[in-house]
Design an enzyme around this catalytic site. Sequence first.
Site, short mmCIF file in Angstrom:
data_model
loop_
_atom_site.label_atom_id
_atom_site.label_comp_id
_atom_site.label_asym_id
_atom_site.label_seq_id
_atom_site.Cartn_x
_atom_site.Cartn_y
_atom_site.Cartn_z
N ARG A 1 0.72 -1.18 -0.08
CA ARG A 1 0.16 -0.09 -0.06
C ARG A 1 1.02 1.37 -0.25
O ARG A 1 0.53 2.27 -0.47
CB ARG A 1 -0.99 0.00 1.25
CG ARG A 1 -1.80 1.06 1.18
CD ARG A 1 -3.13 0.80 2.17
NE ARG A 1 -2.52 0.79 3.53
CZ ARG A 1 -3.42 0.64 4.44
NH1 ARG A 1 -4.64 0.28 4.30
NH2 ARG A 1 -2.95 0.88 5.71
N LYS B 1 -2.89 6.65 1.93
CA LYS B 1 -2.78 7.05 3.17
C LYS B 1 -1.66 8.29 3.17
O LYS B 1 -0.65 8.06 3.81
CB LYS B 1 -2.16 5.99 4.08
CG LYS B 1 -2.55 5.92 5.43
CD LYS B 1 -2.41 4.58 6.13
CE LYS B 1 -2.57 4.71 7.73
NZ LYS B 1 -3.80 5.04 8.09
N GLU C 1 -16.30 6.14 4.42
CA GLU C 1 -15.69 5.66 5.56
C GLU C 1 -15.71 6.68 6.85
O GLU C 1 -16.03 7.91 6.57
CB GLU C 1 -14.33 4.99 5.15
CG GLU C 1 -13.33 6.21 5.01
CD GLU C 1 -11.98 5.57 4.65
OE1 GLU C 1 -11.60 4.59 4.95
OE2 GLU C 1 -11.19 6.40 3.90
C1 LIG Z 1 -8.67 6.81 6.68
C2 LIG Z 1 -8.75 4.99 7.03
N1 LIG Z 1 -9.51 4.24 6.51
C3 LIG Z 1 -9.35 2.92 7.14
C4 LIG Z 1 -8.28 2.56 7.67
C5 LIG Z 1 -7.95 1.00 8.00
O1 LIG Z 1 -6.96 0.41 7.39
P1 LIG Z 1 -6.16 -0.67 7.98
O2 LIG Z 1 -7.24 -1.84 8.18
O3 LIG Z 1 -5.29 -0.84 6.91
O4 LIG Z 1 -5.46 -0.12 8.99
C6 LIG Z 1 -7.42 3.53 8.19
C7 LIG Z 1 -6.39 3.28 9.23
O5 LIG Z 1 -5.12 2.90 8.71
C8 LIG Z 1 -7.52 4.90 7.84
O6 LIG Z 1 -6.92 5.93 8.40
#
Ligand SMILES: Cc1ncc(COP(=O)(O)O)c(C=O)c1O
Length: 339
Positions: free
Chosen positions: A82, A185, A221
């Site tokens: 990622r 991210k 989300e």
């Molecule tokens: C905006 C956002 N969505 C979703 C997630 C969840 O992603 P992951 O399960 O890879 O930690 C995160 C945290 O990492 C996030 O910051």
Amino acid sequence: MDRVILDWPNLGFHVRETDINVRCHYQGGEWGPLEFSDNHNLTIPMAATALHYGQSIFEGLKAFETVDGRVAIFRPDENAARMQYGARKLLMEAPPTSLFLEAVSELVRQNRRFVPPAGSGAALYLRPLLFGTSPLLGVRPAKEFTFCMFATPVGPYFRSVLSPIRLRVERESHRAAPLGIGDVKAAGNYAASMRSVGAAKHAGFDNVLYLDARESRYIDETGATNFFGIQSGDQHRYITPRSNSILASITNKSLMTIADDLGYLVEHRPIAVDELSSFDEAGACGTAAVITPIQEIVDSSGTYGYVAPGPVTRKLYDRLTGIQAGVMEDTHGWVHYVD
Ligand SMILES: Cc1ncc(COP(=O)(O)O)c(C=O)c1O
């Protein structure tokens, strides 16, 4: 190993300095060696592209002590991939997977005494960062980058394990645009969410539920997690948004697989806000939040209540955390052991 003494059940989600961090620099077209350090600061040019043009991305992953005393990291290869995806979108150079995994494993080894005891509900959180360090004035991508990572022991992101949260549907702002960088991210996405999340917390909610920026009609989300809804019936359904402006959560990806293993139907598709009334359970999922049951979602269209935690959420939680703790069989090969 003499473990540090901390109040493991009540760590919260904060930075606590650990012994060692790691940094690595990309210069002259190649990555230098991993440098381990007990200095918690970095020195970068004031004109670094990360600072004024936001060329900066990060990751988050966890290391757990398993019941047999080993240390397990959950799907770190997915975090490496990622970060590489985000780097491609922001014209950055990402560490290759082998370098990323070496940094993760060695960082955990060198901070072994901060890994919380098995069964405590806490974990050692790892925060990899990647940013442009070239001093540039025009809007152009850097040629030099720093990849670094620190570790900090943490408890649950929201209050305590499986304690339910309340969300407010965000109607005054959007988190990210379709065809933008909501699926990365990127540091700036979080700066963009602070005002709305802060306002919701001030009003007594735990976080916000963002809607798509084109029509304000579909669920995206929360500020820090993906969303899922559960429909119970003859066959349970795990339903989670498909959108190009949300982060592809590694936890959610794992839950879709677990839900399928458990015989549930998995629907990964746009979810209209009107559908909030059709769910029996709802949850927020992510590395930090694990699975956090949602008890109530408040929107201008109405208030929606859910069983929290409901039986399906609990089952998903038990299976996911059981695999992470080494008490359930890791049939998909998700766990990476440090030693
Ligand atoms: C905006 C956002 N969505 C979703 C997630 C969840 O992603 P992951 O399960 O890879 O930690 C995160 C945290 O990492 C996030 O910051």
